[in-house]
Design a protein around this motif. Structure first.
Motif, PDB file in Angstrom:
ATOM      1  N   LYS A 221     -27.192  14.629 -29.230  1.00  0.00           N
ATOM      2  CA  LYS A 221     -26.065  13.717 -29.083  1.00  0.00           C
ATOM      3  C   LYS A 221     -25.747  13.074 -30.434  1.00  0.00           C
ATOM      4  CE  LYS A 221     -24.590   9.435 -26.864  1.00  0.00           C
ATOM      5  NZ  LYS A 221     -25.001   8.283 -26.032  1.00  0.00           N
TER       6      LYS A 221
ATOM      7  N   LEU B 273     -21.741  14.837 -21.457  1.00  0.00           N
ATOM      8  CA  LEU B 273     -23.139  15.157 -21.717  1.00  0.00           C
ATOM      9  C   LEU B 273     -24.029  14.619 -20.605  1.00  0.00           C
ATOM     10  CD1 LEU B 273     -23.401  14.326 -25.543  1.00  0.00           C
ATOM     11  CD2 LEU B 273     -23.068  16.573 -24.487  1.00  0.00           C
TER      12      LEU B 273
ATOM     13  N   HIS C 125     -29.599  16.733 -24.785  1.00  0.00           N
ATOM     14  CA  HIS C 125     -28.538  16.605 -23.796  1.00  0.00           C
ATOM     15  C   HIS C 125     -28.039  17.986 -23.381  1.00  0.00           C
ATOM     16  CE1 HIS C 125     -28.668  12.726 -25.800  1.00  0.00           C
ATOM     17  NE2 HIS C 125     -28.067  12.198 -24.745  1.00  0.00           N
TER      18      HIS C 125
ATOM     19  N   VAL D   2     -24.670  20.046 -22.029  1.00  0.00           N
ATOM     20  CA  VAL D   2     -23.212  19.961 -22.003  1.00  0.00           C
ATOM     21  C   VAL D   2     -22.714  20.350 -20.618  1.00  0.00           C
ATOM     22  CG1 VAL D   2     -21.065  20.787 -23.040  1.00  0.00           C
ATOM     23  CG2 VAL D   2     -23.128  20.537 -24.445  1.00  0.00           C
TER      24      VAL D   2
END
Length: 315
Positions: free
Chosen positions: A153, A162, A169, A171
């Motif tokens: 991030k 996210l 993270h 997507v």
């Protein structure tokens, strides 16, 4: 600091440390055998791949999750997140594949000696080797898709796109892409789990029939100890049961996390612990079942107090 948070940190740190040390003891053992030019069994060869997968799981799941549990949540960049997630996925796939191959191989070895299985038994060593290499290759190919889903991030990112997993993270894509991605990752696992269940059931039936035959024989002809094949089979069955138990918990937690818009930290911690349990327990199950391993690390005087379970008996 809350007691629950401290407990989570201690458990994850303990699993990571113990798993790392246990698996490296087995690496040392097999390297010693190789350098001493001992003849390795086919199951030893598969176990080495399983141990490597365990080490990768501890390194790429246990270590970063331990750091995140202690408050270091932004220590990886985008490339680091992709590498950590990808190698963890690869180790997970190799782990389930190697455990499956062990159970299938042992089921073939102890199967009745009839004409249909004779050729398969002769060539099983070669088939197992090819299968393990193919498993590595398939997991490396599948994991390339993972590169599109995992990232770090940055400060300019929109958090609505996210899904946070503490230190990395995921997507969010459209629902169709997410379903296809889940199917792609799950298909090999489902196949291996099916093979493991078949092999485990076959081994249980074979052991039950063997026990019935032994009960029908005169007492004078029955040894007080079970056969090497039976002890080796029971060890592999224990490995399979342990793996399936923790794998089921881990998969259920991951499925819940995929359904949630933002997974809770508790769910992420439980998923990590379930993923680390088998790599931590596995080396000690193998040490306790094979006296050649325990005798390698324990002094000779101490070995007298530990009964031998098997003497290089896994086929």
């Amino acid at each position: 600091m809350a007691a629950s948070e401290l407990s989570v940190r201690v458990v994850i740190l303990s699993l990571t440390t113990i798993g790392f040390l246990g698996n490296f003891l087995l690496v040392y053992h097999y390297l010693f055998l190789y350098l001493a030019r001992h003849r390795l069994r086919s199951t030893d060869w598969v176990l080495m791949h399983l141990i490597v997968a365990n080490i990768l799981t501890v390194l790429f799941k246990g270590v970063p999750h331990t750091m995140a549990a202690f408050g270091l949540t932004d220590f990886l960049n985008d490339i680091g997140c992709k590498l950590v997630s990808s190698f963890h996925r690869i180790s997970r796939g190799v782990c389930i594949g190697s455990t499956c191959f062990l159970s299938v191989f042992q089921a073939i070895i102890i199967s009745p000696r009839d004409y249909r299985c004779s050729e398969l038994k002769i060539n099983s060593h070669k088939y197992i080797r090819y299968s393990v290499y193919l498993n590595w290759a398939i997991n490396f190919l599948i994991i390339t898709v993972n590169l599109m889903y995992v990232r770090a991030k940055s400060g300019n990112d929109n958090t609505t796109n996210l899904k946070s997993y503490l230190y990395c993270h995921s997507v969010r894509h459209d629902q169709t892409s997410d379903i296809l991605y889940a199917v792609l990752l799950s298909a090999p696992d489902i196949l291996f789990l099916g093979l493991m269940l078949w092999a485990s059931g076959s081994m249980v039936i074979t052991l039950h029939k063997h026990k019935q035959r032994m009960q029908q024989m005169p007492r004078a002809n029955i040894s007080s100890r079970s056969s090497p094949e039976s002890r080796a089979t029971k060890t592999i069955l224990l490995l399979v049961i342990t793996f399936v138990s923790f794998y089921t918990i881990s998969s259920a937690c991951q499925f819940l996390g995929a359904l949630m818009y933002t997974p809770s930290s508790s769910l992420v911690h439980v998923t990590a612990m379930a993923s680390l349990f088998f790599p931590t327990v596995c080396p000690f199950l193998l040490m306790s079942s094979d006296s050649s391993i325990s005798s390698h690390f324990l002094p000779s005087k101490m070995n007298r107090y530990f009964p031998k379970v098997s003497d290089r008996e896994l086929n």
